[in-house]
Design a protein around this motif. Structure first.
Motif, PDB file in Angstrom:
ATOM      1  N   LYS A  22     167.339  75.975  89.024  1.00  0.00           N
ATOM      2  CA  LYS A  22     167.708  76.033  90.436  1.00  0.00           C
ATOM      3  C   LYS A  22     167.434  77.407  91.038  1.00  0.00           C
ATOM      4  O   LYS A  22     167.047  78.336  90.344  1.00  0.00           O
ATOM      5  N   CYS A  25     170.876  79.711  90.055  1.00  0.00           N
ATOM      6  CA  CYS A  25     171.526  79.617  88.742  1.00  0.00           C
ATOM      7  C   CYS A  25     170.549  78.979  87.763  1.00  0.00           C
ATOM      8  O   CYS A  25     169.477  78.514  88.163  1.00  0.00           O
ATOM      9  N   CYS A  27     170.761  76.199  86.016  1.00  0.00           N
ATOM     10  CA  CYS A  27     170.880  74.756  85.814  1.00  0.00           C
ATOM     11  C   CYS A  27     169.520  74.084  86.041  1.00  0.00           C
ATOM     12  O   CYS A  27     168.698  74.579  86.806  1.00  0.00           O
ATOM     13  N   CYS A  39     175.227  71.083  86.688  1.00  0.00           N
ATOM     14  CA  CYS A  39     176.052  71.881  87.597  1.00  0.00           C
ATOM     15  C   CYS A  39     176.770  72.999  86.852  1.00  0.00           C
ATOM     16  O   CYS A  39     177.046  72.892  85.667  1.00  0.00           O
ATOM     17  N   CYS A  40     177.055  74.058  87.590  1.00  0.00           N
ATOM     18  CA  CYS A  40     177.801  75.187  87.041  1.00  0.00           C
ATOM     19  C   CYS A  40     178.605  75.787  88.199  1.00  0.00           C
ATOM     20  O   CYS A  40     178.484  75.346  89.337  1.00  0.00           O
ATOM     21  N   CYS A  43     176.312  76.754  91.403  1.00  0.00           N
ATOM     22  CA  CYS A  43     175.747  75.741  92.308  1.00  0.00           C
ATOM     23  C   CYS A  43     176.811  74.784  92.850  1.00  0.00           C
ATOM     24  O   CYS A  43     176.511  73.977  93.730  1.00  0.00           O
TER      25      CYS A  43
HETATM   26 ZN   LIG Z   1     174.241  75.767  88.465  1.00  0.00          ZN
END
Ligand SMILES: [Zn+2]
Lengths: 482, 95
Positions: A22, A25, A27, A39-40, A43
């Motif tokens: 992304k 980040c 991911c 996801c983290c 994001c």
């Molecule tokens: Zn993320």
């Protein structure tokens, strides 16, 4: 569309960049995974996190800028665009406001044979939002944040587009460039390339623009064309009936074939942009920009010209083939194998395109290889099979993916060129069709066609048509004069 | 600097806040005070100073495009008040 009106269109094209991760980040950007598994905290907009820009996003955006004749900003920054929507957990989209990465470019293309230039106002980087799914059981909305933070470039055109056809060609041109640069997978049905249409109409001769509307999120060429036609009609009817066009955001329902205004209030579009304090400005050196420019691949328009001047393809064919990088690569490989560019082009433009359309497939899903198509053409060129038989072999190749030589051999389709064998066939056909022979002797030349047809049928299409014709004329004239 | 009631209501709407008339009155005064304080900056002579969007003299903070593990879904959805089918569930969004 009415002759006394003119339409003014500008496109905002969103392209998801084909990075692995992304924009802010690490991911994955992969499409179609289980919801909320890419996801983290960054994001999903958790407080206190620090986004860090993916260097590939800058590189890809600069590539697109250079490929569309843009100026590249040596100093650029990112900004927050504030609005509330459940697909945007931070309640702002990180985008670029007053200092985009690329600006003042243009693309050139042809529409129905006429040259056209559309200005590019700007290209900026930003993040995509999540996906909302309607839950039919509870009536609620479900939020999947996998797409949240997938990098996008937004390509904003000048209001230079004057028709549906121009809009579609412009979009096709951008799509080709994105594909050639390999910075976007351009899968429109998956939303990785989509556009918003800004459209207004005015009476011809008028110098002021009319009020424009924005139709959002069109993700096929067909939808773009239909939405434009619909909106032109609607605006003209409204004006002709003494109505008013409101500046509004609209949606297009492609299943129903209608556009409608969204129920969002106008003041919701007060985005209150401000500089993103968590992300440092982007400063690009001349070396960096020149390095990217030097490494740009051959662009579709250059390849098209090469096909026309070096390979002698008609302009239309060259355009169709080079529009898709995959098609052009397939073409190159097939030509390398058989050396007959014109015939490869004819096959791609006719049989291959027709079968792909019928089965709604892309060229890279085709079962046989480009080399196989080259081999098929060599079989025709060498006279091993006739063109008619080649079409049957091609159908087989398309279904099974088998090599043409294998199909020709296993089905016994090799062309008969042995004159004595063909003469035997011709004589037996003539003997069985006395009426046609009499017709010929009485001057009805049409009778020849019938005998040719019968002979080809008797040879199961394998007899060389040229030899068949020659021998039939010989035998018939013998009867006539004998 | 004066902030009008209309401006307060507009900002509240954008922030999805509903305010009573008393609150509108109070925030008009408070926000006006803040804006006035910020206006003090106008007194500084900035002739010859380039505008900047960032206070720290730092640029080109990039990361490589390298994949790392995401969080597991349970952790991501942990704070969601309502979830369904691996998603955060929210009241129907109408457009
Ligand atoms: Zn993320």
């Amino acid at each position: 569309m009415r002759e006394d009106y003119e339409v003014i269109i500008g496109l905002e094209v969103h392209a998801e960049l084909a990075t692995k991760t992304k924009i802010y980040c690490s991911c994955s950007t992969e499409f179609g995974s289980d919801p909320n598994t890419h996801c983290c905290p960054i994001c999903t907009g958790m407080p206190g996190v620090l986004p860090v820009l993916n260097e590939k996003v800058v590189e890809y955006a600069v590539k697109m800028g250079l490929a569309t004749n843009c100026k590249i900003a040596r100093f650029s920054k990112q900004d927050r665009k504030n609005y509330f929507y459940p697909d945007l957990p931070k309640a702002y989209q990180t985008s670029q406001y007053d200092l985009p990465l690329c600006y003042e470019g243009h693309v050139d293309f042809k529409v129905n044979g006429e040259p056209k230039t559309v200005g590019i106002t700007r290209i900026h980087i930003e993040e995509d939002a999540g996906k909302l799914i309607h839950d039919p059981y509870t009536g609620d909305t479900l939020v999947d944040l996998n797409r949240c933070g997938v990098p996008l470039i937004e390509i904003v055109s000048e209001p230079d587009i004057r028709s549906k056809d121009e809009a579609i060609e412009y979009m096709q041109t951008l799509k080709s460039i994105l594909e050639y640069l390999e910075i976007c997978d351009c899968k429109m049905q998956e939303g990785s390339l989509r556009c918003d249409v800004n459209l207004s109409v005015r009476k011809k001769g008028e110098t002021k623009f009319g009020t424009r509307t924005e139709t959002k999120n069109l993700n096929s060429f067909k939808a773009i064309g239909r939405a434009i036609e619909f909106e032109i009609d609607r605006q003209i009817k409204e004006l002709e009936n003494g109505g008013t066009i409101y500046q509004e955001t609209r949606r297009w329902d492609d299943d129903k074939g209608i556009g409608y205004a969204m129920r969002t209030k106008e003041d919701a579009h007060d985005y209150r942009y401000f500089p993103e304090p968590d992300l440092a400005p982007i400063v690009l050196s001349d070396d960096y920009v020149n390095g990217i420019e030097a490494a740009l691949p051959e662009m579709p328009n250059v390849r098209r010209e090469r096909y026309i001047t070096e390979l002698g393809l008609p302009e239309y064919d060259a355009t169709q083939i080079t529009n898709s990088k995959k098609m052009a690569e397939f073409f190159d490989k097939a030509v390398a194998k058989c050396g007959n560019a014109k015939l490869v082009s004819n096959w791609l433009m006719s049989d291959v395109s027709r079968k792909l359309n019928e089965s709604e497939m892309e060229i890279d899903n085709i079962k046989f290889t480009a080399e196989d198509l080259g081999d098929l053409i060599t079989l025709i060129d060498k006279g091993t099979i006739s063109s008619a038989i080649a079409k049957k072999v091609f159908e087989d190749m398309f279904e099974t993916g088998d090599a043409p030589a294998k199909i020709v051999e296993s089905k016994g389709l090799v062309q008969i060129t042995d004159e004595s064998a063909i003469r035997d066939l011709v004589i037996s056909v003539i003997n069985e069709n006395e009426q046609s022979v009499q017709d010929f002797i009485n001057g009805k030349d049409k009778a020849v066609g019938f005998i040719v047809g019968q002979t080809m049928k008797a040879s199961k299409g394998k007899a060389n048509p040229g030899i068949v014709n020659k021998l039939i004329m010989e035998e018939l004239n013998k009867r006539k004069n004998g | 600097m004066k902030i009008t009631h209309e401006e307060v209501k507009h900002i509240a709407k954008l922030a999805k806040l509903s305010l009573s008339e008393e609150e509108v009155e109070k925030y008009a005064k408070d926000l006006g005070g803040i804006a006035e304080f910020v206006e003090k900056l106008n007194e500084v002579d900035v002739t010859g100073v380039n505008p900047t969007a960032h206070a720290v003299d730092k640029y080109n903070v990039f990361r490589a495009d390298e994949l790392k593990d995401s969080y597991n879904r349970e952790a991501i959805l942990k704070n969601a008040p309502s979830k369904e089918a691996g998603c955060i569930s929210v009241p129907k969004v109408v457009e």
